[in-house]
Design a protein around this motif. Structure first.
Motif, PDB file in Angstrom:
ATOM      1  N   ARG A  95       0.871  -1.369   0.032  1.00  0.00           N
ATOM      2  CA  ARG A  95      -0.230   0.057   0.072  1.00  0.00           C
ATOM      3  C   ARG A  95       0.950   1.326   0.132  1.00  0.00           C
ATOM      4  O   ARG A  95       0.245   2.461  -0.902  1.00  0.00           O
ATOM      5  CB  ARG A  95      -1.327  -0.361   0.713  1.00  0.00           C
ATOM      6  CG  ARG A  95      -2.525  -1.094   0.972  1.00  0.00           C
ATOM      7  CD  ARG A  95      -2.546  -1.073   2.435  1.00  0.00           C
ATOM      8  NE  ARG A  95      -3.954  -1.966   2.417  1.00  0.00           N
ATOM      9  CZ  ARG A  95      -3.965  -3.073   2.997  1.00  0.00           C
ATOM     10  NH1 ARG A  95      -2.525  -3.229   4.086  1.00  0.00           N
ATOM     11  NH2 ARG A  95      -4.809  -4.157   3.066  1.00  0.00           N
TER      12      ARG A  95
ATOM     13  N   SER B  17      -7.367   8.688  -9.491  1.00  0.00           N
ATOM     14  CA  SER B  17      -7.698   8.770  -7.606  1.00  0.00           C
ATOM     15  C   SER B  17      -6.652   7.070  -7.660  1.00  0.00           C
ATOM     16  O   SER B  17      -6.662   6.719  -8.289  1.00  0.00           O
ATOM     17  CB  SER B  17      -9.449   8.092  -7.786  1.00  0.00           C
ATOM     18  OG  SER B  17      -9.759   6.677  -8.550  1.00  0.00           O
TER      19      SER B  17
ATOM     20  N   ASP C 290      -7.884   4.891  -5.708  1.00  0.00           N
ATOM     21  CA  ASP C 290      -8.835   3.394  -6.276  1.00  0.00           C
ATOM     22  C   ASP C 290      -8.866   2.887  -7.195  1.00  0.00           C
ATOM     23  O   ASP C 290      -8.844   1.992  -7.757  1.00  0.00           O
ATOM     24  CB  ASP C 290     -10.065   3.340  -5.589  1.00  0.00           C
ATOM     25  CG  ASP C 290     -10.409   3.641  -3.967  1.00  0.00           C
ATOM     26  OD1 ASP C 290      -9.038   2.784  -3.664  1.00  0.00           O
ATOM     27  OD2 ASP C 290     -11.306   4.203  -3.634  1.00  0.00           O
TER      28      ASP C 290
END
Length: 301
Positions: free
Chosen positions: A73, A117, A119
Motif C-alpha cells: 500500500r 484516484s 482506488d
C-alpha cells in the motif's frame, strides 16, 4: 519455479508485495540433496497425467502477510502521488479536445480518462512472486501416470489458485475463482498435498475424480481449453514419499475457499468437489467441515 506475476489481485484485492523479488517456490529435483531449512516449508505433491491428456501444472498463491500488505500500500500510494499530476493533465487535455470538437459541431470519438484516484490507479508492482506454478519439467520422481514433486517454499497460507498448461509461456490459464481449497504450510514442515488431477473439460475425462465435471463440449473453450482440476489427499497408510527416513511428512489439512475475483486468468472454473472439504450447492461454495458457505476473503472464515 515458473514465475507468473509480480502483482496480482485476489481475495479482497490481495496483491503481490514489495521487496526484492525472490524465487518463493523451488522444486527439488532428482539427485539433489534434501535439506530441511527451518525458515522454509516443503510441499509434497503428485501430479497425475492421464494417457493422451496434455500436461497441466497446479498454480499456488501465497497469501501476503499484513506487513507485506502495508509495504504494498505504501508503494502504491507513493507511485500514485508521482503519477497524479500527469494523469490530471491528460484528463484536462482530453476534456479540452472534447469541448473543441463539440463546439465545432463534430463528434468526439476519443476517451476521457477518469478523475485520478488511488482506488482507480493502474499500479503494476514489481514485488515478490507470490503466485507460482509447479514446473512439470522438475520432478523429484518422474512417473507414469503420476510424477512426484518436492517443493521448497516460503511458509504461509496458500490457495490452490488455478492451473496452467505445461507448455509455452507461463501463465494462469485457468483460475479456480469459483471455489477451491487452501492450506497452511508452516516453517520446517513437510506437507503432503496428495494428488493433483487435471484434464480438459471439453472432453469426458477418463479420470474418475474429474468425470462428473468434464465432457462439456466446445462451448466450454475459453478460447483455449477449459481446464478441470481437483485434489485428493493421500489416504492414511498410503505410499510414503521418497524422502529421507529422518524427515517427518504430515498430511495436508485442506479448507474450502469461496469465490473471489481475478481479472488476469484466461478462463475461470471451480475446483471439482473434494470429499470432506469442498462442495457446491447451487451457486454457493460449501465448506463441508462446517456446513456453511465458504468465504473467498482471507482468512476464509
Amino acid at each position: 519455479m515458473l514465475r507468473l506475476f509480480t502483482a496480482i489481485a485476489l481475495l479482497s484485492a490481495t496483491p503481490a508485495i514489495a521487496q526484492a523479488p525472490v524465487d518463493e517456490m523451488v522444486e527439488i529435483e532428482a539427485g539433489a540433496p534434501i535439506t530441511i531449512r527451518p525458515d522454509r516449508a516443503y510441499l509434497v505433491l503428485r501430479v497425475h497425467k492421464p494417457k493422451g491428456a496434455p500436461k497441466f501444472e497446479p498454480v499456488f498463491l501465497r497469501v501476503p502477510t499484513a506487513r507485506e500488505m502495508d509495504g504494498y500500500r505504501a508503494a502504491r500510494a507513493e507511485a500514485f502521488a508521482k503519477a497524479e499530476p500527469g494523469l490530471a493533465k491528460d484528463r484536462e487535455k482530453a476534456l479540452a479536445k472534447k469541448a473543441a470538437a463539440e463546439g465545432a459541431g463534430q463528434k468526439f470519438s476519443g476517451q476521457i480518462p477518469p478523475v485520478p484516484s488511488l482506488d482507480a490507479f493502474n499500479f503494476s508492482y514489481g514485488g515478490i512472486l507470490n503466485v507460482n506454478a509447479v514446473d512439470n519439467k522438475r520432478p523429484l520422481v518422474r512417473g507414469d501416470p503420476d510424477s512426484l514433486f518436492l517443493v521448497e517454499t516460503v511458509p504461509g497460507d496458500f490457495v490452490l489458485y488455478g492451473a496452467s498448461w505445461a507448455m509455452g509461456p507461463a501463465g494462469l490459464h485457468i483460475c479456480f475463482c469459483l471455489g477451491t481449497v487452501g492450506f497452511t504450510a508452516r516453517p520446517g514442515e513437510v506437507l503432503d498435498l496428495g494428488i493433483f488431477y487435471a484434464d480438459r473439460a471439453k472432453f469426458k475425462s477418463e479420470v474418475p475424480e474429474l468425470a462428473a465435471e468434464t465432457g462439456f463440449g466446445p462451448s466450454s473453450d475459453t478460447p483455449g481449453y477449459l481446464i478441470a482440476g481437483t485434489v485428493r489427499p493421500v489416504a492414511p497408510g498410503g505410499p510414503v514419499p521418497p524422502v529421507p527416513a529422518n524427515i517427518s511428512v504430515k498430511p495436508v489439512e485442506y479448507r474450502a475457499v469461496g469465490k473471489f475475483f481475478n481479472p488476469n486468468a484466461s478462463g475461470i472454473n471451480r475446483l471439482v468437489p473434494v470429499p470432506g472439504v469442498l462442495a457446491y450447492q447451487g451457486g454457493k461454495v460449501i465448506d463441508v467441515k462446517t456446513g456453511r458457505e465458504a468465504s473467498g476473503a482471507y482468512p476464509f472464515r
